[in-house]
Design a protein around this motif. Structure first.
Motif, PDB file in Angstrom:
ATOM      1  N   GLY A   1      -2.199  -4.392  -4.072  1.00 44.88           N
ATOM      2  CA  GLY A   1      -2.900  -3.327  -4.779  1.00 44.88           C
ATOM      3  C   GLY A   1      -4.134  -2.879  -4.019  1.00 44.88           C
ATOM      4  N   ALA A   2      -4.832  -3.834  -3.439  1.00 43.00           N
ATOM      5  CA  ALA A   2      -6.045  -3.506  -2.686  1.00 43.00           C
ATOM      6  C   ALA A   2      -5.743  -2.680  -1.443  1.00 43.00           C
ATOM      7  N   LEU A   3      -4.509  -2.737  -0.956  1.00 40.25           N
ATOM      8  CA  LEU A   3      -4.144  -1.877   0.170  1.00 40.25           C
ATOM      9  C   LEU A   3      -4.392  -0.413  -0.170  1.00 40.25           C
ATOM     10  N   HIS A   4      -4.135  -0.058  -1.422  1.00 40.69           N
ATOM     11  CA  HIS A   4      -4.316   1.335  -1.825  1.00 40.69           C
ATOM     12  C   HIS A   4      -5.793   1.730  -1.877  1.00 40.69           C
ATOM     13  N   TRP A   5      -6.666   0.780  -2.112  1.00 39.80           N
ATOM     14  CA  TRP A   5      -8.109   1.038  -2.012  1.00 39.80           C
ATOM     15  C   TRP A   5      -8.421   1.409  -0.557  1.00 39.80           C
ATOM     16  N   GLY A   6      -7.867   0.615   0.356  1.00 39.16           N
ATOM     17  CA  GLY A   6      -8.051   0.913   1.776  1.00 39.16           C
ATOM     18  C   GLY A   6      -7.438   2.237   2.172  1.00 39.16           C
ATOM     19  N   PHE A   7      -6.235   2.521   1.660  1.00 34.55           N
ATOM     20  CA  PHE A   7      -5.607   3.811   1.963  1.00 34.55           C
ATOM     21  C   PHE A   7      -6.488   4.956   1.471  1.00 34.55           C
ATOM     22  N   ALA A   8      -7.057   4.815   0.293  1.00 33.91           N
ATOM     23  CA  ALA A   8      -7.909   5.870  -0.262  1.00 33.91           C
ATOM     24  C   ALA A   8      -9.126   6.112   0.623  1.00 33.91           C
ATOM     25  N   MET A   9      -9.632   5.057   1.227  1.00 34.96           N
ATOM     26  CA  MET A   9     -10.809   5.205   2.083  1.00 34.96           C
ATOM     27  C   MET A   9     -10.463   5.717   3.474  1.00 34.96           C
ATOM     28  N   MET A  10      -9.307   5.323   4.003  1.00 34.68           N
ATOM     29  CA  MET A  10      -9.051   5.527   5.422  1.00 34.68           C
ATOM     30  C   MET A  10      -8.043   6.610   5.778  1.00 34.68           C
ATOM     31  N   LEU A  11      -7.073   6.863   4.914  1.00 32.74           N
ATOM     32  CA  LEU A  11      -6.006   7.779   5.307  1.00 32.74           C
ATOM     33  C   LEU A  11      -6.470   9.229   5.304  1.00 32.74           C
ATOM     34  N   GLN A  12      -6.267   9.867   6.429  1.00 29.51           N
ATOM     35  CA  GLN A  12      -6.526  11.297   6.532  1.00 29.51           C
ATOM     36  C   GLN A  12      -5.358  12.007   5.850  1.00 29.51           C
ATOM     37  N   GLY A  13      -5.583  13.171   5.352  1.00 30.28           N
ATOM     38  CA  GLY A  13      -4.487  13.946   4.781  1.00 30.28           C
ATOM     39  C   GLY A  13      -4.274  13.741   3.298  1.00 30.28           C
TER      40      GLY A  13
END
Length: 152
Positions: free
Chosen positions: A57-69
């Motif tokens: 679940g915490a991966l999605h926190w990281g995705f929200a912070m890091m993923l462009q687009g």
């Protein structure tokens, strides 16, 4: 589209991802071979499952912070989702083990559904790995739940 993840070798992620399966597989097998320790094994399996579900679940926190687009609403959805697996894991630890295992299995499947929303943003190796890991983890949890159901 190039992301922060596309330059990293998937072999590291694959090794760590499949290494994380070992406790699920080992504990599920021990359910059959060490029935006298099933109470302890149940606690260990649900606890480990809750921790790992919180981690993914915490991966999605990281995705929200890091993923462009990501659009603003997609970023918000990733942030909201990122805490839900931890809550599912916590509740699973409060339930009888068979229900906790089933709740965790549904949590992992729900998380995969959320991962699929990122199909065009994450690297190509990510989702196939997540599908395989989710199937194996969920299978271990369901088998363990069935063993407990039929043993009682």
């Amino acid at each position: 589209m190039r992301t922060a993840f596309t330059t990293l070798s998937p072999s590291r992620f694959t090794a760590l991802g499949y290494g994380g399966l070992l406790p699920f597989v080992a504990l599920t097998l021990l359910f059959f071979w060490a029935a006298e320790y099933r109470d302890f094994l149940s606690f260990a399996l649900v606890g480990y499952g809750a921790v790992i579900l919180s981690f993914v679940g915490a991966l999605h926190w990281g995705f929200a912070m890091m993923l462009q687009g990501l659009l603003a609403n997609e970023r918000q959805e990733r942030l909201v989702w990122s805490v839900i697996p931890a809550l599912i894991g916590w509740v699973s630890m409060l339930l009888p083990v068979q229900w906790g295992c089933l709740l965790l299995a549904f949590g992992f499947i729900g998380h995969l559904w959320q991962d699929r929303k990122l199909v065009n943003i994450v690297p190509g190796w990510y989702l196939p790995m997540r599908v395989r890991l989710t199937i194996l983890v969920s299978l271990c949890l369901v088998i363990s739940a069935l063993v407990v159901f039929f043993d009682n």
